[in-house]
Scaffold this active site. Structure first.
Site, mmCIF file in Angstrom:
data_model
loop_
_atom_site.group_PDB
_atom_site.id
_atom_site.type_symbol
_atom_site.label_atom_id
_atom_site.label_comp_id
_atom_site.label_asym_id
_atom_site.label_seq_id
_atom_site.Cartn_x
_atom_site.Cartn_y
_atom_site.Cartn_z
ATOM 1 N N LYS A 115 44.712 51.770 34.732
ATOM 2 C CA LYS A 115 43.926 51.874 33.499
ATOM 3 C C LYS A 115 44.421 53.029 32.638
ATOM 4 O O LYS A 115 44.529 52.898 31.418
ATOM 5 C CB LYS A 115 42.438 52.039 33.821
ATOM 6 C CG LYS A 115 41.810 50.720 34.254
ATOM 7 C CD LYS A 115 40.352 50.869 34.597
ATOM 8 C CE LYS A 115 39.755 49.517 34.995
ATOM 9 N NZ LYS A 115 38.468 49.662 35.664
ATOM 10 N N LYS A 194 49.016 38.085 35.440
ATOM 11 C CA LYS A 194 47.622 38.011 35.881
ATOM 12 C C LYS A 194 46.691 37.808 34.677
ATOM 13 O O LYS A 194 46.830 38.508 33.664
ATOM 14 C CB LYS A 194 47.262 39.328 36.592
ATOM 15 C CG LYS A 194 45.826 39.385 37.052
ATOM 16 C CD LYS A 194 45.426 40.770 37.503
ATOM 17 C CE LYS A 194 43.949 40.951 37.204
ATOM 18 N NZ LYS A 194 43.346 42.156 37.686
ATOM 19 N N LYS A 197 41.381 40.270 30.620
ATOM 20 C CA LYS A 197 40.914 40.557 29.266
ATOM 21 C C LYS A 197 41.883 41.449 28.524
ATOM 22 O O LYS A 197 42.198 41.243 27.365
ATOM 23 C CB LYS A 197 39.581 41.312 29.341
ATOM 24 C CG LYS A 197 38.390 40.453 29.270
ATOM 25 C CD LYS A 197 37.139 41.277 29.526
ATOM 26 C CE LYS A 197 37.159 41.939 30.878
ATOM 27 N NZ LYS A 197 35.895 42.007 31.590
HETATM 28 P P1 AMP Z 1 36.430 42.241 36.349
HETATM 29 O O1 AMP Z 1 36.339 41.397 35.119
HETATM 30 O O2 AMP Z 1 37.682 43.052 36.394
HETATM 31 O O3 AMP Z 1 35.167 43.001 36.634
HETATM 32 O O4 AMP Z 1 36.618 41.216 37.557
HETATM 33 C C1 AMP Z 1 35.568 40.492 38.176
HETATM 34 C C2 AMP Z 1 36.105 39.801 39.412
HETATM 35 O O5 AMP Z 1 37.090 38.817 39.043
HETATM 36 C C3 AMP Z 1 36.816 40.748 40.412
HETATM 37 O O6 AMP Z 1 36.461 40.399 41.737
HETATM 38 C C4 AMP Z 1 38.278 40.505 40.153
HETATM 39 O O7 AMP Z 1 39.058 40.745 41.306
HETATM 40 C C5 AMP Z 1 38.308 39.032 39.777
HETATM 41 N N1 AMP Z 1 39.437 38.729 38.897
HETATM 42 C C6 AMP Z 1 39.648 39.177 37.638
HETATM 43 N N2 AMP Z 1 40.803 38.686 37.110
HETATM 44 C C7 AMP Z 1 41.344 37.872 38.080
HETATM 45 C C8 AMP Z 1 42.531 37.045 38.162
HETATM 46 N N3 AMP Z 1 43.390 36.928 37.134
HETATM 47 N N4 AMP Z 1 42.751 36.386 39.310
HETATM 48 C C9 AMP Z 1 41.878 36.478 40.356
HETATM 49 N N5 AMP Z 1 40.745 37.212 40.336
HETATM 50 C C10 AMP Z 1 40.470 37.902 39.221
#
Ligand code: AMP
Ligand code: TRP
Length: 315
Positions: A115, A194, A197
């Site tokens: 980050k 990957k 957002k």
């Molecule tokens: P976040 O939006 O970063 O809070 O992510 C919420 C959940 O989604 C977490 O468990 C992340 O590991 C999962 N996640 C986010 N982006 C991906 C991705 N591209 N592939 C797999 N899991 C994801």
């Protein structure tokens, strides 16, 4: 907690629209586990505060993220859905854990380093993020934490924090295990990286059919192989390889047709969830969160009594 059932805990930040990477990487398993285990799902608004500084946006994100959890099929009558800021024990335990781990240890966190490398402000909250996450998990005697692969190290940090606490004060906190689905550990985005957002390569879960089509049409196609790899990688999430084989065989090189087929499959798959999302009101969300907060608070406050006793601040 019901006898023989595992305690499952996971969290999601209300920091923007959720995408199919979140769904296939994490949220889909939440729904599946919620049918078997004792599940607690937390909208981690204090974590989001490390990056979201606009109160109106935060409020809207909390409503939207909770609505997402309800629309994908998590049922507040058999799982606990709540927001972190409603249970002040989370920040309280985080502080105690912070006094047990070193700055050096926190400096090794990949998520923090990534980050900061991406230009986010290195505020102290961002730095301490893993201990707030550890507190989330440890307050509920969690057995299993279903997450995407990017959160593996954070769960290791929670384990380490529990271990340090238990060594210092006697057995108090349960060491949790992460659960990561290997086949969808990393869902690729429209550029093959990957889906995230912050990379602007997402396909939204709750966008319109046009939003889906627009995102799919923007997929970067590589013409090196027989089929467009990035299109196929996403398509595989929605249909089996056997189902896809004839389509990709018949349309070799016809990227537009394949992309349109993918968009149609995504829209068909998501249609029931999107309808449910549209039918939910802000009041439904507030009711579910209030109900969840009361249940979570009851568990967390009991745990904190034990913690305060063991560290020596309860007289
Ligand atoms: P976040 O939006 O970063 O809070 O992510 C919420 C959940 O989604 C977490 O468990 C992340 O590991 C999962 N996640 C986010 N982006 C991906 C991705 N591209 N592939 C797999 N899991 C994801
Ligand atoms: N750090 C997680 C993410 O960005 C969100 C999170 C916060 C979480 N607390 C948690 C996940 C506790 C699982 C358990 O995805």
């Amino acid at each position: 907690m019901a006898e023989g059932k595992k305690r499952v805990f996971s969290g999601v930040q209300p920091s923007g629209a959720l995408h199919i990477g979140n769904y296939f990487g994490a949220l889909k398993q939440w729904v599946e586990m919620s049918q078997e285990d004792d599940c607690i799902f937390c909208v981690v608004d204090y974590h989001a505060l490390t990056t979201v500084k606009d109160p109106a946006a935060l409020r809207q994100n909390i409503l939207d993220t909770t609505k997402t959890l309800l629309a994908i099929g998590i049922d507040p009558s058999n799982s606990i859905i709540f927001k972190q800021s409603d249970v002040s024990e989370h920040t309280e335990l985080a502080w105690m854990l912070e006094t047990l781990v070193t700055v050096k240890f926190l400096e090794l966190a990949h998520a923090y380093k990534d980050k900061v490398a991406k230009g986010l402000e290195a505020n102290a909250g961002l730095f301490n993020y893993p201990m707030l996450m550890a507190a989330d998990i440890l307050l509920y005697d969690t057995d299993i934490v279903p997450v995407g692969a990017d959160q593996r190290q954070h769960v290791e940090y929670a384990r380490e924090a529990a271990n340090k606490f238990n060594l210092a004060y006697g057995q108090t906190l349960k060491e949790p295990q992460e659960k990561i689905r290997d086949e969808v550990a990393v869902v690729p985005g429209t550029d093959g990286q990957k889906m995230s957002k912050s990379y602007k390569n997402t396909i939204p879960l709750f966008g319109s059919e046009e939003d889906t089509l627009k995102a799919i049409m923007s997929i970067v196609t590589d013409s090196s192989g027989e089929r467009p790899a990035h299109v196929y990688a996403i398509h595989k999430l929605f249909k089996s390889e056997e189902e896809l084989a004839p389509l990709y065989e018949a349309n070799k090189g016809s990227y537009k047709i394949l992309k349109e087929a993918l968009a149609a499959d995504i829209n068909a798959y998501l249609a029931p969830m999107r309808a449910k999302y549209a039918a939910l009101t802000d009041d439904d969300v507030k009711k579910a969160l209030a109900q969840g907060a009361a249940k979570a608070k009851a568990i967390a406050s009991k745990k904190m009594e034990e913690v305060r006793q063991n560290i020596g601040v309860s007289l």
